[in-house]
Enzyme design. Structure first.
Site, PDB file in Angstrom:
ATOM      1  N   HIS A 132       0.858  -1.177   0.000  1.00 45.29           N
ATOM      2  CA  HIS A 132       0.000   0.000   0.000  1.00 45.29           C
ATOM      3  C   HIS A 132       0.896   1.230   0.000  1.00 45.29           C
ATOM      4  CE1 HIS A 132      -2.814   2.998   1.711  1.00 45.29           C
ATOM      5  NE2 HIS A 132      -3.802   2.186   1.374  1.00 45.29           N
ATOM      6  N   ASP A 209       2.822  -4.307   8.086  1.00 50.98           N
ATOM      7  CA  ASP A 209       1.569  -3.580   7.845  1.00 50.98           C
ATOM      8  C   ASP A 209       0.447  -4.604   7.967  1.00 50.98           C
ATOM      9  OD1 ASP A 209      -0.727  -2.471   6.774  1.00 50.98           O
ATOM     10  OD2 ASP A 209       0.221  -1.710   4.957  1.00 50.98           O
ATOM     11  N   GLN A 212      -4.670  -5.177   6.604  1.00 51.07           N
ATOM     12  CA  GLN A 212      -5.556  -6.161   5.979  1.00 51.07           C
ATOM     13  C   GLN A 212      -5.375  -7.549   6.587  1.00 51.07           C
ATOM     14  OE1 GLN A 212      -7.888  -5.350   3.904  1.00 51.07           O
ATOM     15  NE2 GLN A 212      -7.248  -3.255   3.468  1.00 51.07           N
ATOM     16  N   LYS A 235     -10.935  -1.011   9.868  1.00 56.63           N
ATOM     17  CA  LYS A 235     -11.025  -2.189   9.000  1.00 56.63           C
ATOM     18  C   LYS A 235     -11.400  -3.441   9.786  1.00 56.63           C
ATOM     19  CE  LYS A 235      -7.585  -0.275   5.816  1.00 56.63           C
ATOM     20  NZ  LYS A 235      -8.475   0.098   4.706  1.00 56.63           N
ATOM     21  N   CYS A 374      -4.790   2.564  -3.745  1.00 50.49           N
ATOM     22  CA  CYS A 374      -3.561   3.034  -3.087  1.00 50.49           C
ATOM     23  C   CYS A 374      -2.447   2.006  -3.227  1.00 50.49           C
ATOM     24  CB  CYS A 374      -3.809   3.358  -1.615  1.00 50.49           C
ATOM     25  SG  CYS A 374      -4.874   4.791  -1.368  1.00 50.49           S
TER      26      CYS A 374
END
Length: 416
Positions: A132, A209, A212, A235, A374
């Site tokens: 991302h 990261d 997700q 999220k 993104c």
């Protein structure tokens, strides 16, 4: 074609769970809402909404240092949320849980605090092709500021990480591996269980990261042995404007503050300032109190439903939707078909622009995402500028998948 009646059903009562989400009861353009934009943000259960409402109605006050009842109650609620997050990710201590505005701020914090302290010109930060922008741009800024180098791990044609290339690129010049856990554009799951030990064998710390990752699978930061882990509340069924940076205590303690102001100080004089202990050293100013409380309730909700149960159901939705789309949509190209994949389908259709797909499916009540997500570099690498993306959550149903596919069939007939 797969028979819906033969597919495994979720381990929870799906209809009862859907009833907990007020927004799922509404209609869009005269059609029942089918919300398949969960990778951008998930919907919120009533318990999260009510917890934040209750804070503003009953407890609203600033936290820390206040001696009156409301301040004490707000402080206790805020710090309980931190403890809930600690348990959720199995951090060794709540001191290792820093509240931020989200994944983006968390990664920028590491770049500007740990990075500017520990990296020098010529040092390499290793990222992947499928990051991302939030895990690309902060390192480019640092490159401009101090002259680091950014190295990129390529992907294979199926969208999985090229692990042979990873091992070739993992040299002593690399001083940090900063990697996504799950690609938001492709759904590919990175093999952290292989990557983290390989990096640590060379003394290289790892930032993950997890934006997700954490909504879709159980996360144990101690078992993963990651040095930093960043994620966002919105999220994972929580509110916007709140996120977390997990960091190993010894790393956080050695890092300088990123922002200065109230609440991150110990003693301030015009000659010198000393700083609060972690995590407060990195939480300057009045925090997002209601949002932190909401995140804590979202954690409770996910644990009550069962993170593994959510993951298993999303996998069923992914398999079913992929089969339906391949069967009924000539000219379909799915970007990202790695063996290990989360509930994301990013796709293009011959003769149909992604933006048209998004606009026209919306007229049928189906919410999907279109654009570059993104993640421009990976889409350009795969030869496209934009895709349409459907992404799943705990509350989605097989019937909604059918509605989604039927909408695409109808739109395709209109456009092609």
């Amino acid at each position: 074609m797969t028979n819906l009646k033969t597919l495994p059903q979720p381990a929870y009562d799906l209809q009862a769970l859907r009833a907990e989400f007020p927004i799922l009861q509404r209609q869009v353009n005269g059609k029942p809402l089918v919300y398949l934009d969960n990778a951008a943000t998930s919907q919120k259960p009533l318990c999260v909404i009510e917890a934040m409402d209750d804070y503003y109605r009953q407890t609203n006050a600033n936290i820390h240092r206040g001696l009156h009842t409301l301040s004490q109650e707000a402080t206790d609620a805020h710090e309980r949320a931190r403890q809930k997050v600690q348990g959720f990710i199995n951090a060794a201590s709540s001191r290792e849980v820093i509240f931020t505005r989200g994944t983006t701020e968390s990664i920028n914090l590491v770049a500007q605090s740990w990075g500017r302290t520990n990296l020098k010109a010529g040092d390499q930060v290793l990222v992947s092709m499928m990051e991302h922008h939030a895990n690309i741009v902060p390192w480019q800024l640092l490159r401009e500021q101090i002259g680091i180098e950014l190295k990129v791990i390529p992907i294979l044609p199926d969208g999985s990480l090229d692990m042979n290339a990873f091992h070739r690129l993992l040299t002593p010049q690399v001083k940090l591996v900063s990697i996504t856990q799950v690609s938001n554009a492709l759904g590919s799951i990175t093999p952290l269980e292989q990557m983290v030990p390989a990096a640590h064998a060379l003394g290289i710390p790892v930032l993950v990261d997890g934006a997700q990752g954490i909504p879709h699978q159980p996360v144990d930061v101690q078992a993963l042995d990651v040095d930093f882990y960043a994620f966002s509340g919105h999220k994972m069924y929580g509110p916007t404007g709140i996120g977390v940076l997990y960091g190993k205590a010894e790393l956080l303690e050695a890092m300088p503050p990123w922002q200065g102001g109230g609440d991150m100080i110990d003693v301030v004089t015009f000659e010198k300032t000393t700083y609060a202990a972690i995590p407060h050293k990195f939480e300057a100013g009045t925090p997002a109190i209601a949002e932190a409380i909401g995140l804590g309730v979202a954690v409770d909700w996910m644990q009550r439903v069962g993170v593994q149960a959510i993951s298993d159901w999303e996998h069923q939705l992914l398999v079913y939707a992929t089969e339906r789309m391949k069967t009924e949509l000539p000219g379909l190209r799915i970007l990202g078909e790695a063996e290990h994949k989360a509930g994301v389908i990013s796709f293009v259709l011959d003769g149909a622009h992604a933006q048209d797909l998004g606009l026209l499916t919306d007229q049928l009540g189906v919410a999907i995402r279109t654009g570059h997500h993104c993640a421009m570099p990976v889409l350009h690498h795969l030869g496209v500028n934009a895709t349409a993306r459907a992404s799943f959550a705990a509350y989605n149903t097989l019937d909604e998948v059918d509605t989604f596919v039927a909408a695409l069939v109808r739109v395709r007939e209109m456009l092609v």
